[in-house]
Design a protein around this motif. Structure first.
Motif, PDB file in Angstrom:
ATOM      1  N   LEU A  57      45.345  35.648  26.992  1.00 38.75           N
ATOM      2  CA  LEU A  57      44.367  35.107  27.923  1.00 38.75           C
ATOM      3  C   LEU A  57      43.220  36.092  28.137  1.00 38.75           C
ATOM      4  CD1 LEU A  57      43.369  33.017  29.957  1.00 38.75           C
ATOM      5  CD2 LEU A  57      44.865  34.078  31.669  1.00 38.75           C
ATOM      6  N   ALA A  58      43.539  37.370  28.247  1.00 36.22           N
ATOM      7  CA  ALA A  58      42.496  38.377  28.424  1.00 36.22           C
ATOM      8  C   ALA A  58      41.522  38.359  27.247  1.00 36.22           C
ATOM      9  CB  ALA A  58      43.118  39.756  28.592  1.00 36.22           C
ATOM     10  N   ASP A  59      42.037  38.236  26.020  1.00 32.41           N
ATOM     11  CA  ASP A  59      41.176  38.160  24.843  1.00 32.41           C
ATOM     12  C   ASP A  59      40.275  36.931  24.912  1.00 32.41           C
ATOM     13  OD1 ASP A  59      42.386  40.442  23.929  1.00 32.41           O
ATOM     14  OD2 ASP A  59      43.750  39.408  22.552  1.00 32.41           O
ATOM     15  N   SER A  60      40.845  35.819  25.379  1.00 31.69           N
ATOM     16  CA  SER A  60      40.063  34.588  25.492  1.00 31.69           C
ATOM     17  C   SER A  60      38.953  34.736  26.534  1.00 31.69           C
ATOM     18  CB  SER A  60      40.986  33.426  25.857  1.00 31.69           C
ATOM     19  OG  SER A  60      40.261  32.238  26.083  1.00 31.69           O
ATOM     20  N   LEU A  61      39.276  35.371  27.659  1.00 31.37           N
ATOM     21  CA  LEU A  61      38.269  35.592  28.696  1.00 31.37           C
ATOM     22  C   LEU A  61      37.168  36.518  28.204  1.00 31.37           C
ATOM     23  CD1 LEU A  61      40.575  35.968  31.830  1.00 31.37           C
ATOM     24  CD2 LEU A  61      39.109  34.028  31.269  1.00 31.37           C
ATOM     25  N   ASP A  62      37.562  37.522  27.442  1.00 29.52           N
ATOM     26  CA  ASP A  62      36.577  38.431  26.848  1.00 29.52           C
ATOM     27  C   ASP A  62      35.592  37.660  25.967  1.00 29.52           C
ATOM     28  OD1 ASP A  62      36.276  41.063  27.505  1.00 29.52           O
ATOM     29  OD2 ASP A  62      37.942  41.762  26.271  1.00 29.52           O
ATOM     30  N   ALA A  63      36.161  36.786  25.148  1.00 34.24           N
ATOM     31  CA  ALA A  63      35.321  36.034  24.210  1.00 34.24           C
ATOM     32  C   ALA A  63      34.368  35.077  24.913  1.00 34.24           C
ATOM     33  CB  ALA A  63      36.206  35.260  23.231  1.00 34.24           C
ATOM     34  N   SER A  64      34.732  34.654  26.125  1.00 34.26           N
ATOM     35  CA  SER A  64      33.888  33.717  26.869  1.00 34.26           C
ATOM     36  C   SER A  64      32.970  34.427  27.855  1.00 34.26           C
ATOM     37  CB  SER A  64      34.762  32.700  27.618  1.00 34.26           C
ATOM     38  OG  SER A  64      35.588  33.355  28.562  1.00 34.26           O
ATOM     39  N   GLY A  65      32.897  35.756  27.774  1.00 33.97           N
ATOM     40  CA  GLY A  65      31.964  36.506  28.609  1.00 33.97           C
ATOM     41  C   GLY A  65      32.486  36.892  29.970  1.00 33.97           C
ATOM     42  N   ARG A  66      33.772  36.688  30.237  1.00 32.16           N
ATOM     43  CA  ARG A  66      34.335  37.054  31.547  1.00 32.16           C
ATOM     44  C   ARG A  66      35.106  38.366  31.417  1.00 32.16           C
ATOM     45  NH1 ARG A  66      37.024  31.308  32.944  1.00 32.16           N
ATOM     46  NH2 ARG A  66      37.165  31.247  30.664  1.00 32.16           N
ATOM     47  N   GLN A  67      34.352  39.431  31.140  1.00 26.09           N
ATOM     48  CA  GLN A  67      34.963  40.721  30.866  1.00 26.09           C
ATOM     49  C   GLN A  67      35.699  41.301  32.070  1.00 26.09           C
ATOM     50  OE1 GLN A  67      31.864  39.950  29.797  1.00 26.09           O
ATOM     51  NE2 GLN A  67      32.218  39.920  27.574  1.00 26.09           N
ATOM     52  N   GLU A  68      35.168  41.088  33.274  1.00 21.29           N
ATOM     53  CA  GLU A  68      35.817  41.666  34.453  1.00 21.29           C
ATOM     54  C   GLU A  68      37.199  41.065  34.675  1.00 21.29           C
ATOM     55  OE1 GLU A  68      35.112  44.199  36.486  1.00 21.29           O
ATOM     56  OE2 GLU A  68      33.530  44.653  35.056  1.00 21.29           O
ATOM     57  N   GLN A  69      37.309  39.748  34.520  1.00 17.44           N
ATOM     58  CA  GLN A  69      38.624  39.124  34.655  1.00 17.44           C
ATOM     59  C   GLN A  69      39.565  39.603  33.556  1.00 17.44           C
ATOM     60  OE1 GLN A  69      38.447  34.871  34.958  1.00 17.44           O
ATOM     61  NE2 GLN A  69      37.278  34.898  36.872  1.00 17.44           N
ATOM     62  N   ALA A  70      39.029  39.746  32.343  1.00 12.38           N
ATOM     63  CA  ALA A  70      39.857  40.243  31.236  1.00 12.38           C
ATOM     64  C   ALA A  70      40.351  41.657  31.539  1.00 12.38           C
ATOM     65  CB  ALA A  70      39.053  40.224  29.935  1.00 12.38           C
ATOM     66  N   LYS A  71      39.471  42.481  32.071  1.00 12.20           N
ATOM     67  CA  LYS A  71      39.858  43.850  32.411  1.00 12.20           C
ATOM     68  C   LYS A  71      40.937  43.859  33.487  1.00 12.20           C
ATOM     69  CE  LYS A  71      37.884  48.215  34.087  1.00 12.20           C
ATOM     70  NZ  LYS A  71      36.638  48.882  34.561  1.00 12.20           N
ATOM     71  N   THR A  72      40.806  42.965  34.469  1.00  8.41           N
ATOM     72  CA  THR A  72      41.822  42.870  35.523  1.00  8.41           C
ATOM     73  C   THR A  72      43.178  42.506  34.942  1.00  8.41           C
ATOM     74  OG1 THR A  72      40.181  42.242  37.188  1.00  8.41           O
ATOM     75  CG2 THR A  72      42.464  41.646  37.636  1.00  8.41           C
ATOM     76  N   LEU A  73      43.204  41.544  34.033  1.00  9.38           N
ATOM     77  CA  LEU A  73      44.473  41.139  33.428  1.00  9.38           C
ATOM     78  C   LEU A  73      45.078  42.263  32.585  1.00  9.38           C
ATOM     79  CD1 LEU A  73      43.704  37.463  32.366  1.00  9.38           C
ATOM     80  CD2 LEU A  73      45.159  38.244  34.231  1.00  9.38           C
ATOM     81  N   ARG A  74      44.236  42.972  31.853  1.00  6.62           N
ATOM     82  CA  ARG A  74      44.762  44.051  31.000  1.00  6.62           C
ATOM     83  C   ARG A  74      45.345  45.203  31.821  1.00  6.62           C
ATOM     84  NH1 ARG A  74      40.043  42.887  27.597  1.00  6.62           N
ATOM     85  NH2 ARG A  74      40.797  41.760  25.738  1.00  6.62           N
ATOM     86  N   SER A  75      44.910  45.313  33.074  1.00  9.64           N
ATOM     87  CA  SER A  75      45.477  46.366  33.921  1.00  9.64           C
ATOM     88  C   SER A  75      46.943  46.111  34.246  1.00  9.64           C
ATOM     89  CB  SER A  75      44.680  46.472  35.227  1.00  9.64           C
ATOM     90  OG  SER A  75      44.880  45.326  36.043  1.00  9.64           O
ATOM     91  N   LEU A  76      47.423  44.904  33.948  1.00  6.98           N
ATOM     92  CA  LEU A  76      48.818  44.551  34.216  1.00  6.98           C
ATOM     93  C   LEU A  76      49.726  44.773  33.014  1.00  6.98           C
ATOM     94  CD1 LEU A  76      48.153  41.171  36.059  1.00  6.98           C
ATOM     95  CD2 LEU A  76      48.527  43.402  37.083  1.00  6.98           C
ATOM     96  N   LEU A  77      49.155  45.203  31.903  1.00  9.00           N
ATOM     97  CA  LEU A  77      49.925  45.257  30.658  1.00  9.00           C
ATOM     98  C   LEU A  77      50.519  46.631  30.413  1.00  9.00           C
ATOM     99  CD1 LEU A  77      47.531  43.160  28.402  1.00  9.00           C
ATOM    100  CD2 LEU A  77      49.535  42.404  29.693  1.00  9.00           C
ATOM    101  N   ALA A  78      51.104  47.216  31.438  1.00 11.11           N
ATOM    102  CA  ALA A  78      51.772  48.510  31.292  1.00 11.11           C
ATOM    103  C   ALA A  78      53.161  48.334  30.691  1.00 11.11           C
ATOM    104  CB  ALA A  78      51.869  49.206  32.640  1.00 11.11           C
ATOM    105  N   THR A  79      53.626  49.365  30.008  1.00  9.54           N
ATOM    106  CA  THR A  79      54.997  49.358  29.492  1.00  9.54           C
ATOM    107  C   THR A  79      55.965  49.317  30.662  1.00  9.54           C
ATOM    108  OG1 THR A  79      54.323  50.671  27.585  1.00  9.54           O
ATOM    109  CG2 THR A  79      56.693  50.602  28.105  1.00  9.54           C
ATOM    110  N   PRO A  80      56.890  48.362  30.720  1.00  7.12           N
ATOM    111  CA  PRO A  80      57.783  48.245  31.878  1.00  7.12           C
ATOM    112  C   PRO A  80      58.613  49.499  32.100  1.00  7.12           C
ATOM    113  CG  PRO A  80      57.924  46.298  30.481  1.00  7.12           C
ATOM    114  CD  PRO A  80      57.139  47.312  29.712  1.00  7.12           C
ATOM    115  N   ASP A  81      58.644  49.959  33.335  1.00  9.09           N
ATOM    116  CA  ASP A  81      59.517  51.064  33.725  1.00  9.09           C
ATOM    117  C   ASP A  81      60.893  50.482  34.039  1.00  9.09           C
ATOM    118  OD1 ASP A  81      60.891  53.119  34.877  1.00  9.09           O
ATOM    119  OD2 ASP A  81      59.281  53.739  36.222  1.00  9.09           O
ATOM    120  N   PRO A  82      61.943  50.868  33.334  1.00 12.29           N
ATOM    121  CA  PRO A  82      63.269  50.290  33.580  1.00 12.29           C
ATOM    122  C   PRO A  82      63.722  50.400  35.034  1.00 12.29           C
ATOM    123  CG  PRO A  82      63.297  51.569  31.559  1.00 12.29           C
ATOM    124  CD  PRO A  82      61.962  51.823  32.209  1.00 12.29           C
TER     125      PRO A  82
END
Length: 411
Positions: free
Chosen positions: A86-111
């Motif tokens: 979804l972040a890639d799709s938002l990037d492609a449609s010019g909504r970079q800020e929303q894409a950046k917000t979503l990517r901030s959630l993509l951390a490696t899970p801490d067990p």
């Protein structure tokens, strides 16, 4: 909602920022994706508490068997990949800020921050909190090798999103399919009680005498006569008992008859552009609920359609029985089509029943109950209203008749 864990102290601004990120996910995904992230709330002592709408026992990652751990991590990765897509799709449609917000959630899970609830992964302590692990972006060398899995995931995701949208809007439900609703007093031991919400009309017309007809109201108040308060007709219209007085008395009696397991949400009007959600009142807070009702005053328009939408949105009606009672004195006065709204609710929430208690003589709102398998009670006799409200709330009463499953009591 249930609490999973308590953590250190964080400021309310951070809590609001994290909840906004989950809200962004909910705009594009079904709940299964958003539920990956537990919701932070600030406790009275300032500590952050992590809550989830998922039901079931939260199990820490370390307590799981190896196979369950692998399955949980795989499920977590699938949800994160959908967010990345979804972040890639938002990037492609010019909504970079929303894409950046979503990517901030993509951390490696801490067990240590990962839990399983009935096999669904739930993360606490996520976001940009101190100590949160940084995201690990994929390397360029892996791009070609991962292209086809991503395309397949995209197709599956779009299909799942389409099916979710169709189900959420009722298009996968059989027309008119409505299962009987068992009253709370008649349900088997251990069964979940129905949700219960009341919308109480506090519009300006509720200050009129309970016996006022719709024809009188239109002729004297909306016909351009502009009668003075001292005119005999106006004194009669504004003489006690008012519709709101009768409503308050009836509600006090109804609250005393609620089943002990029922929590009640209350919504009132504050004009066409504003609704007031007073929240949920459990059994321990019924005295406060009664006191609050006693202070209501009549004023403003009648946003019946808006209140109907707001109340239904706060209830399940799909996996859990729900009862909504509208205590009104007429039709919507704010330009909304309540019949269309009720029809949509009936498709989306087949286990939500809407009962109508009408202090006026208009029948334009009866379609709300008819669409959702509910009942209509109407009277301008102050001595009957409490009895009718009791019938309208029979599914959540402590003394409901159980002679037939799903049949409301008569008191």
């Amino acid at each position: 909602m249930q609490r999973i864990a308590r953590d250190g102290v964080i400021d309310p601004q951070t809590v609001a920022r994290l909840n906004a990120r989950v809200a962004l996910i909910k705009q594009h995904f079904p709940p299964s994706i958003a539920n990956l992230f537990a919701l932070p709330r600030t406790a009275e002592d300032g500590a952050v508490e992590w809550w989830t709408p998922l039901a079931g026992q939260p199990l820490a990652f370390a307590s799981l068997a190896p196979e369950a751990r692998d399955a949980l991590l795989d499920s977590c990765r699938q949800r994160q990949q959908a967010i990345q897509l979804l972040a890639d799709s938002l990037d492609a449609s010019g909504r970079q800020e929303q894409a950046k917000t979503l990517r901030s959630l993509l951390a490696t899970p801490d067990p240590q921050q990962l839990f399983s609830i009935n096999g669904d992964p739930v993360l606490i302590g996520w976001g940009d909190l101190p100590g949160s692990p940084a995201a690990a972006p994929p390397s360029a060398a892996d791009a070609g090798r991962r292209l086809w899995p991503w395309l397949l995931l995209a197709l599956l995701f779009l299909l799942a999103l389409l099916l979710w949208w169709l189900a959420d809007n009722g298009y996968l439900s059989a027309p008119g399919e409505r299962q009987p609703l068992t009253p709370a007093a008649c349900r088997p031991a251990g069964a979940e009680p129905p949700e219960f919400t009341v919308v109480l009309d506090t519009s300006g017309s509720m200050e009129l005498n309970i016996a006022t007809s719709s024809a009188e109201e239109r002729r004297l108040l909306h016909g351009g006569a502009r009668l003075s308060p001292d005119h005999p007709d106006m004194r009669r219209l504004l003489s006690p008992p008012s519709r709101l007085d009768v409503a308050k008395q009836s509600f006090t009696q109804m609250i005393g008859q609620l089943h002990g397991d029922i929590d009640m949400r209350l919504i009132t009007f504050a004009g066409c552009d504003n609704l007031v959600d007073h929240g949920i009142f459990p059994r321990s807070q019924r005295a406060q609920l009664t006191a609050r009702i006693g202070h209501f005053e009549a004023d403003g328009g009648t946003p019946l359609g808006a209140s109907l939408q707001a109340a239904a949105k706060r209830m399940d009606g799909r996996q859990r029985d729900a009862v909504l009672v509208l205590f009104i004195d007429g039709e919507d006065g704010c330009g909304m089509d309540v019949c269309q709204i009720a029809s949509r609710i009936a498709r989306k929430q087949p286990r939500l029943r809407i009962n109508l208690v009408n202090l006026g003589d208009s029948t334009e709102s009866n379609c709300i109950a008819e669409s959702t398998g509910g009942r209509v009670y109407s009277s301008r006799d102050s001595s009957e209203v409490a009895v009718l409200l009791g019938r309208a709330t029979a599914e959540v009463a402590g003394n409901a008749s159980c002679t037939a499953a799903g049949t409301p009591g008569s008191n």
